[in-house]
Design a protein around this motif. Structure first.
Motif, PDB file in Angstrom:
ATOM      1  N   ARG A   1      39.766  45.028  40.363  1.00  0.00           N
ATOM      2  CA  ARG A   1      39.729  45.579  39.010  1.00  0.00           C
ATOM      3  C   ARG A   1      41.454  45.757  39.144  1.00  0.00           C
ATOM      4  NH1 ARG A   1      35.266  50.384  39.337  1.00  0.00           N
ATOM      5  NH2 ARG A   1      33.574  49.118  38.627  1.00  0.00           N
ATOM      6  N   LEU A   2      42.031  45.670  39.958  1.00  0.00           N
ATOM      7  CA  LEU A   2      43.626  45.864  40.036  1.00  0.00           C
ATOM      8  C   LEU A   2      44.068  44.380  39.505  1.00  0.00           C
ATOM      9  CD1 LEU A   2      46.455  46.841  40.385  1.00  0.00           C
ATOM     10  CD2 LEU A   2      46.004  45.970  43.001  1.00  0.00           C
ATOM     11  N   PHE A   3      43.487  43.446  40.059  1.00  0.00           N
ATOM     12  CA  PHE A   3      43.816  41.989  39.309  1.00  0.00           C
ATOM     13  C   PHE A   3      43.427  42.242  37.863  1.00  0.00           C
ATOM     14  CE2 PHE A   3      44.193  37.629  38.041  1.00  0.00           C
ATOM     15  CZ  PHE A   3      43.274  37.196  37.713  1.00  0.00           C
ATOM     16  N   ALA A   4      42.235  42.772  37.621  1.00  0.00           N
ATOM     17  CA  ALA A   4      41.797  42.817  35.932  1.00  0.00           C
ATOM     18  C   ALA A   4      42.908  43.399  35.172  1.00  0.00           C
ATOM     19  CB  ALA A   4      40.437  43.205  35.955  1.00  0.00           C
ATOM     20  N   ASP A   5      43.204  44.486  35.539  1.00  0.00           N
ATOM     21  CA  ASP A   5      44.213  45.222  35.089  1.00  0.00           C
ATOM     22  C   ASP A   5      45.691  44.364  34.716  1.00  0.00           C
ATOM     23  OD1 ASP A   5      43.932  48.715  35.892  1.00  0.00           O
ATOM     24  OD2 ASP A   5      42.673  47.463  34.605  1.00  0.00           O
ATOM     25  N   LEU A   6      45.970  43.705  35.655  1.00  0.00           N
ATOM     26  CA  LEU A   6      47.420  42.998  35.587  1.00  0.00           C
ATOM     27  C   LEU A   6      46.960  41.796  34.640  1.00  0.00           C
ATOM     28  CD1 LEU A   6      48.033  42.138  39.301  1.00  0.00           C
ATOM     29  CD2 LEU A   6      48.916  43.941  37.798  1.00  0.00           C
ATOM     30  N   ALA A   7      45.903  41.183  34.685  1.00  0.00           N
ATOM     31  CA  ALA A   7      45.325  40.184  33.638  1.00  0.00           C
ATOM     32  C   ALA A   7      45.391  40.804  32.110  1.00  0.00           C
ATOM     33  CB  ALA A   7      43.886  39.708  33.831  1.00  0.00           C
ATOM     34  N   GLN A   8      44.985  42.031  32.047  1.00  0.00           N
ATOM     35  CA  GLN A   8      45.261  42.797  30.607  1.00  0.00           C
ATOM     36  C   GLN A   8      46.700  42.770  30.302  1.00  0.00           C
ATOM     37  OE1 GLN A   8      42.938  43.230  28.030  1.00  0.00           O
ATOM     38  NE2 GLN A   8      41.865  41.528  29.427  1.00  0.00           N
ATOM     39  N   PHE A   9      47.296  43.348  31.092  1.00  0.00           N
ATOM     40  CA  PHE A   9      48.674  43.830  30.931  1.00  0.00           C
ATOM     41  C   PHE A   9      49.530  42.366  30.383  1.00  0.00           C
ATOM     42  CE2 PHE A   9      52.258  47.083  30.950  1.00  0.00           C
ATOM     43  CZ  PHE A   9      53.214  46.228  31.028  1.00  0.00           C
TER      44      PHE A   9
ATOM     45  N   VAL B   1      48.233  35.401  34.792  1.00  0.00           N
ATOM     46  CA  VAL B   1      48.462  35.846  36.481  1.00  0.00           C
ATOM     47  C   VAL B   1      47.166  35.260  37.063  1.00  0.00           C
ATOM     48  CG1 VAL B   1      47.238  38.404  35.833  1.00  0.00           C
ATOM     49  CG2 VAL B   1      48.527  37.930  37.813  1.00  0.00           C
ATOM     50  N   PHE B   2      47.086  34.850  38.210  1.00  0.00           N
ATOM     51  CA  PHE B   2      46.263  34.526  39.159  1.00  0.00           C
ATOM     52  C   PHE B   2      45.904  35.236  40.287  1.00  0.00           C
ATOM     53  CE2 PHE B   2      46.252  30.523  36.414  1.00  0.00           C
ATOM     54  CZ  PHE B   2      47.561  30.450  35.898  1.00  0.00           C
TER      55      PHE B   2
ATOM     56  N   ASP C   1      46.286  40.292  47.373  1.00  0.00           N
ATOM     57  CA  ASP C   1      47.035  41.582  47.886  1.00  0.00           C
ATOM     58  C   ASP C   1      48.500  40.750  47.619  1.00  0.00           C
ATOM     59  OD1 ASP C   1      47.510  40.437  51.307  1.00  0.00           O
ATOM     60  OD2 ASP C   1      47.182  39.182  49.733  1.00  0.00           O
ATOM     61  N   ASN C   2      48.372  39.472  47.174  1.00  0.00           N
ATOM     62  CA  ASN C   2      49.654  38.893  46.693  1.00  0.00           C
ATOM     63  C   ASN C   2      49.094  37.880  45.527  1.00  0.00           C
ATOM     64  OD1 ASN C   2      52.154  38.776  48.755  1.00  0.00           O
ATOM     65  ND2 ASN C   2      50.318  38.724  49.903  1.00  0.00           N
ATOM     66  N   MET C   3      49.661  38.217  44.429  1.00  0.00           N
ATOM     67  CA  MET C   3      49.309  37.574  43.179  1.00  0.00           C
ATOM     68  C   MET C   3      50.216  36.724  42.546  1.00  0.00           C
ATOM     69  SD  MET C   3      46.009  40.188  41.718  1.00  0.00           S
ATOM     70  CE  MET C   3      46.972  41.811  42.406  1.00  0.00           C
ATOM     71  N   VAL C   4      50.080  35.713  42.042  1.00  0.00           N
ATOM     72  CA  VAL C   4      51.136  34.883  41.173  1.00  0.00           C
ATOM     73  C   VAL C   4      51.030  34.902  39.642  1.00  0.00           C
ATOM     74  CG1 VAL C   4      52.169  32.633  40.849  1.00  0.00           C
ATOM     75  CG2 VAL C   4      51.248  33.317  43.337  1.00  0.00           C
ATOM     76  N   ALA C   5      52.155  35.504  39.204  1.00  0.00           N
ATOM     77  CA  ALA C   5      52.000  35.408  37.545  1.00  0.00           C
ATOM     78  C   ALA C   5      53.029  34.523  37.050  1.00  0.00           C
ATOM     79  CB  ALA C   5      52.205  36.795  37.206  1.00  0.00           C
ATOM     80  N   ILE C   6      52.822  33.924  35.776  1.00  0.00           N
ATOM     81  CA  ILE C   6      53.997  33.099  35.105  1.00  0.00           C
ATOM     82  C   ILE C   6      54.364  34.166  33.999  1.00  0.00           C
ATOM     83  CG2 ILE C   6      52.330  31.751  34.126  1.00  0.00           C
ATOM     84  CD1 ILE C   6      54.927  29.706  33.697  1.00  0.00           C
ATOM     85  N   THR C   7      55.462  34.724  33.954  1.00  0.00           N
ATOM     86  CA  THR C   7      55.730  35.805  33.130  1.00  0.00           C
ATOM     87  C   THR C   7      56.649  35.623  31.971  1.00  0.00           C
ATOM     88  OG1 THR C   7      57.469  36.475  34.454  1.00  0.00           O
ATOM     89  CG2 THR C   7      55.100  37.540  34.676  1.00  0.00           C
TER      90      THR C   7
END
Lengths: 263, 263, 263, 263
Positions: C35-43, C51-52, C57-63
């Motif tokens: 659910r934390l990942f899902a929230d990051l995916a939405q934001f 975001v992947f 506990d470590n997630m990579v995003a291209i921002t």
């Protein structure tokens, strides 16, 4: 006679948490509150109970069918996934408001809702299998006659909302004062009430009262079963009968064996 | 003078969907409604707007700062992730209720909320950057004096809830009728109102009215800014000032340049 | 030439938190992580980034497109709604792995991932509007040829999964070692890679390598744009072209102005 | 001897849905997939089962303790709240991969994963209460020795991730080929395996193999119980013993009554 097992879900120390060290973003609080409620709805609902968002920091559930282990697990799981914890108090009584009185008192005796130290109280007793009967739970599902035609498609949304709210506020007071029933707005134009053993005439009186006091016309479907889900689903079907037959009160099965004429 | 951009979020054809082919489990509907609201709260809130759950199938948002692309994206994202779709109507006016009137009408003209064919309407206009000013949004954050001490720690939860509801129902009607302001219960003992340019005396009158009519004592913090989040956060801080100073009405900054004595 | 803005999202002190005071229920950890990942995916996604879930506990995003305020708000919002906090390190470079190196180093310099005191680091720089170009982001979307026919409908799910995993493990190593590209399994039979400026021959080589080493046949669609969402959506459409035309590599537009024959 | 009840959760017709009428925003798909998995984790986890995200459109669960009604309810609830539906196939066997073979075949016989008509299959049998024993489920919880010190605090995140992935890919193949065990990466540096009755020497061999092939050093805690949650929690505690004692393999209780020396 009904035998309602009511559980009060109270977030520990929530008021202070929302403003410490500084007030938090309102939309984050709304998100947390709604998702916590949704998780309770899934946990309790998948065990055939019902939970109502009520005030969000305090939520009322009817938990016939959930035992001590279920309550303990729910508390643990919420504690693992949220930045807050919950206390759970349970009470059992033929009268829903009396059951809730016991549930609430169990938490109040352990400490204030804003007590810096009180966390994860688990109080009260739970109905065992042999104690349960098929008339323990009476659920009434009210909705507003032609809400879409009269309000949603006609007025601005807030004026529609005011109408529904006035109807709800009137019904909630009347049913609590007359019968000790607990009523909850659940969205749209729907109100669900946890009732003691009431008959069709009682529901008719309530509907007449709301029409006279608030000018809002309701109809109702009522279900009776051992658990809230079954009673509530029967109530939904009874409400569909009202919709199709043009009736105002439909009971899905007689109360206490007495055949009741629907009206 | 304020300039509120109000958006009505309406789930398309929801009533029929909830009972087709059969009535759906109530707790699944509660879960869906709450999580949909939570997603709106995150999307709108992270763009500094506010959204209120209202009736869940119809939700009211103040969206100063969100443009056409934001509304279109919100609609698309919900459509990708839920079994229902939403229509979004927007209106702009100094008077919040007038803005909502426009927003609602935009959807009503496109079709009924229960129209089998009407889906994903996007109607209305949006404030452009140059049009916005620092007094566009006035947010009032009310709470009940010592709710924990008077109600939560004393009464059973439903009787506490009835008190809060009666206070809310009275305030919502008064503020809408007198000022065209829109008030929303947001949990606990908190009510947030979207207001036009009102001064401290106006808030004092409202609080007196609620105390006289419903016997519920409120205090209020008020903020004014270009966007709802900033105005609302200022209102929260102003409410903390009430809490610490023992006052009843605190405005975070003067209305329209006129210095207003807090009371 | 590309110009990737990479953000590393790292949950602060997560390992210790999961076992303190006792190990927590595994399914609650899975729920929280997802659910934390899902929230990051939405934001991030609603701001046109990607975001992947990576290691959760470590997630990579291209921002590309998200600035300092966006990162700060994301951090604050997560901190308001979860029992953990996140640190965000950002780096910018033509080479995705170099950008991620910078992003990671920013957090490492502030303290260990399991440092009891390190919380909510915000490090690095962000591309400003004027610095951005329409070739900053190159996204490649790979999928397995006829995965449903060859694997899903034929083998037990774990053996299908092993095939996909072996293909992914081979592709991820090759693309990182040869090009500094970062590849992420995103579900089903799909892998999305953040690439530097690569041409059709480079992709063909990678696909040949995976077929030779792991026996898994891939095809790929590639998109280039100023932001990840646009590049990624172009890549999806290019992949549909592969599917319909029977081709193996499709670029949605030429790389650096050089017309590249699809293969 | 173990007796694993494996359930395959497969989203119906997902591939086509993701691109019809047009490809959907990738971050919305990631959000939907992750939240669907989280809901499964809560439903199955609160009934003491385990579920693993696997490929997200296909997810593997070990469901000892969940019966036909539980599976039916899960399917109904997901269908009420998501824009997709799920099919559930279950199999029972001492060998986890054999049980999954049966589970998968049950769905394959009903139709393709991308069959436009196949929806909500419910196939297979479920262990009844009397059939269950305290050695039905063997769960192994592996983690990487000092992952934080060796990787997370030293390398850029993708290179740390590659190390973990290579270790996982090697372990998953070995355990499946040698023992029919099913291994799942669950975040951080953790892998959980559903195993048949294996002893300490078997685990030691697997760890040696992964170190030799992939250069990744693992340690493992193992639990055995009637349900996945109890076995898994025992495995977590056994892993803590490894951490404190500096050992590599710890079993929480003997396998089949034979005392096994930990190593």
């Amino acid at each position: 006679m009904t035998n309602s097992q009511l559980t009060l879900v109270q977030i520990d120390n929530y008021g202070p948490w929302t403003v410490t060290p500084e007030p938090r973003r309102e939309m984050d609080l709304q998100t947390l509150q709604s998702r916590l409620f949704a998780d309770l709805a899934q946990f309790v609902g998948s065990r055939d109970g019902y939970v109502f968002f009520t005030r969000f920091d305090n939520m009322v559930a009817i938990t016939n069918g959930l035992d001590a282990d279920d309550h303990r697990l729910l508390q643990e799981s919420i504690g693992n996934r949220y930045p807050v914890t919950i206390s759970l108090g349970t009470g059992i009584d033929a009268s829903p408001v009396e059951a809730l009185e016991t549930a609430t008192a169990g938490l109040q005796h352990a400490g204030s809702a804003q007590d810096g130290d009180r966390r994860e109280v688990l109080s009260g007793g739970y109905l065992s299998g042999p104690e349960r009967t098929s008339s323990d739970v009476q659920i009434a599902h009210f909705d507003v006659n032609d809400a879409t035609g009269k309000y949603t498609d006609q007025l601005n949304e807030f004026d529609s909302f005011i109408q529904i709210e006035q109807g709800y506020a009137t019904l909630m007071r009347y049913l609590r004062e007359e019968y000790g029933a607990l009523s909850f707005f659940v969205g749209g134009d729907n109100i669900i009430s946890i009732c003691p053993a009431m008959d069709a005439a009682d529901y008719r009186d309530a509907i007449d009262h709301v029409e006279a006091e608030a000018g809002v016309e309701l109809k109702v479907g009522v279900g009776i079963a051992a658990d809230p889900h079954t009673a509530g689903m029967d109530a939904k079907h009874a409400l569909e009968t009202c919709r199709h037959e043009g009736t105002v009160v439909e009971l899905s099965r007689p109360v206490d064996g007495v055949e009741v004429a629907t009206d």
